[in-house]
Design an enzyme around this catalytic site. Structure first.
Site, PDB file in Angstrom:
ATOM      1  CE  LYS A  34      -0.399  -0.317   5.031  1.00  0.00           C
ATOM      2  NZ  LYS A  34      -1.243  -0.815   6.134  1.00  0.00           N
ATOM      3  CE1 TYR A 251      11.501  31.696   5.315  1.00  0.00           C
ATOM      4  CE2 TYR A 251      11.905  29.364   4.892  1.00  0.00           C
ATOM      5  CZ  TYR A 251      11.603  30.639   4.435  1.00  0.00           C
ATOM      6  OH  TYR A 251      11.414  30.838   3.096  1.00  0.00           O
TER       7      TYR A 251
HETATM    8  C1  LIG Z   1      -0.423  -1.870   6.746  1.00  0.00           C
HETATM    9  C2  LIG Z   1      -0.957  -3.177   7.178  1.00  0.00           C
HETATM   10  C3  LIG Z   1      -0.106  -4.247   7.414  1.00  0.00           C
HETATM   11  C4  LIG Z   1       1.404  -4.132   7.386  1.00  0.00           C
HETATM   12  O1  LIG Z   1       1.848  -3.545   8.575  1.00  0.00           O
HETATM   13  P1  LIG Z   1       3.418  -3.369   8.888  1.00  0.00           P
HETATM   14  O2  LIG Z   1       3.446  -2.851  10.268  1.00  0.00           O
HETATM   15  O3  LIG Z   1       3.930  -2.378   7.895  1.00  0.00           O
HETATM   16  O4  LIG Z   1       4.031  -4.703   8.700  1.00  0.00           O
HETATM   17  C5  LIG Z   1      -0.673  -5.474   7.710  1.00  0.00           C
HETATM   18  N1  LIG Z   1      -2.020  -5.613   7.797  1.00  0.00           N
HETATM   19  C6  LIG Z   1      -2.868  -4.586   7.599  1.00  0.00           C
HETATM   20  C7  LIG Z   1      -4.335  -4.800   7.723  1.00  0.00           C
HETATM   21  C8  LIG Z   1      -2.372  -3.332   7.299  1.00  0.00           C
HETATM   22  O5  LIG Z   1      -3.210  -2.310   7.116  1.00  0.00           O
END
Ligand SMILES: *Cc1c(COP(=O)(O)O)cnc(C)c1O
Length: 353
Positions: A34, A251
């Site tokens: 993702k 800044y």
């Molecule tokens: C993002 C996600 C993962 C992966 O999590 P990590 O901590 O990056 O390993 C696994 N399961 C679900 C449902 C997620 O949304």
């Protein structure tokens, strides 16, 4: 010439980290890609992770893109369908989807096609974000099992505390008690669970962050976990100047020199994805030497202390994070986590494998 900033993506490290998952877990691997593969680039990451049995992501358009690029693995939408129009696409492209709400059950009911869809029934065991309550699940499961359009149901949950001391015990107990009622595949494990809780690997693990070579834990480094960094964000000094005690940098006067110093300016700012809230002293490498940032991060630049780095000059190489400087360390200094830094990498930063 373009700006010297670049994110190098080490695809062999990505493949290597998948092997680390395999060494930990006997389950099938649903590689989580993702958020543009945590900022690394969807297709590039999928290619390096092609040995995974599946890919989990959010956007149906990305899943279709993978199918059209020839990927035959399971593809899972982690938030499921959003609209009725998604339903025929799930079937057409053989994309699995999480089902976490009654709203999605209704979308399923309105899509009466036979034997096509694979769904992952999500149980809320304590995260209280998505999922059916355990007591609702038997009825939902029954409804799914008799649904003409459904080919396979996988039971899943997601842990809120796998990376911290609180752990997974109470959520795991709720899930196991429930899951014992059906002979269906199970999925529970994010990276922290893969690494810390072998008893909760189930049939499909869902690692994300560890594939990209960062640690899910605040108290264990990625190197200690045997992971290799995948993204290395580099740039160069584009200016070097001497300042006097009492001078300020950047800044808002967030930094005042209390002695004479040499300051380098790096072509990297918050519009590249570097965190604006990084405080003075956030670690950074110049010419391979560790030093700290000074002053407020600007949109396109940030300043570093190069007083003790001999030979620092315009063009000197800078590593913001990655090889030689863990993204976890930078994230920690900036009060955030590697996930946020990696996924915030801006589109304007060229990626190179
Ligand atoms: C993002 C996600 C993962 C992966 O999590 P990590 O901590 O990056 O390993 C696994 N399961 C679900 C449902 C997620 O949304």
């Amino acid at each position: 010439m373009s700006r010297p900033i670049q994110a190098r993506i080490d695809l062999s490290a990505l493949e290597y980290n998948l092997h680390v998952v395999r060494r930990q877990a006997r389950a099938r691997v649903m590689a989580v890609i993702k958020a543009n593969a945590y900022g690394h680039g969807l297709l590039r990451a999928a290619d390096a992770l092609r040995a995974a049995e599946g890919f989990a992501l959010l956007d149906i358009a990305d899943a279709i893109q993978l199918r059209e690029a020839g990927y035959r693995q399971a593809l899972l939408l982690l938030e499921g369908a959003f609209r009725h129009e998604d339903m025929p696409l799930l079937a057409q492209y053989d994309i699995s989807s999480v089902i976490h709400s009654t709203h999605q059950l209704e979308m399923l009911d309105a899509y009466p096609r036979r034997g096509a869809l694979s769904v992952w029934l999500k149980v809320n065991t304590g995260m209280n974000r998505l999922g059916f309550m355990p007591e609702e699940v038997p009825a939902v499961m029954a409804r799914l099992k008799e649904h003409a359009a459904i080919r396979e149901v996988t039971l899943m949950t997601h842990f809120a505390n796998a990376d911290v001391a609180a752990g997974i015990a109470s959520q795991l107990q709720k899930f196991e008690q429930l899951a014992s009622g059906w002979q269906v595949p199970r999925s529970l494990a994010n990276s922290a669970t893969v690494l810390r809780y072998p008893q909760a690997h189930g049939d499909w693990v869902r690692p994300g962050i560890m594939l990209y070579g960062a640690s899910p834990f605040a108290d264990r480094t990625a190197a200690e976990l045997g992971l290799r960094p995948v993204m290395t964000l580099t740039s160069e000094l584009i200016s070097v100047r001497d300042i006097k005690s009492g001078d300020q940098v950047g800044y808002g006067g967030m930094f005042h020199a209390d002695h004479n110093m040499r300051i380098g300016v790096v072509a990297c700012g918050y519009a590249d994805g570097y965190p604006r809230h990084a405080p003075n002293g956030t670690p950074i490498l110049v010419n391979g030497h560790k030093t700290g940032t000074v002053g407020r991060v600007s949109m396109d630049m940030l300043a570093v202390d190069v007083s003790s780095i001999s030979g620092a000059k315009i063009g000197s190489p800078v590593t913001l994070w990655g090889e030689g400087l863990s993204v976890d360390e930078v994230a920690h200094a900036a009060g955030t986590i590697s996930y946020e830094l990696l996924t915030a990498l801006a589109a304007r930063v060229p990626k190179k494998d």
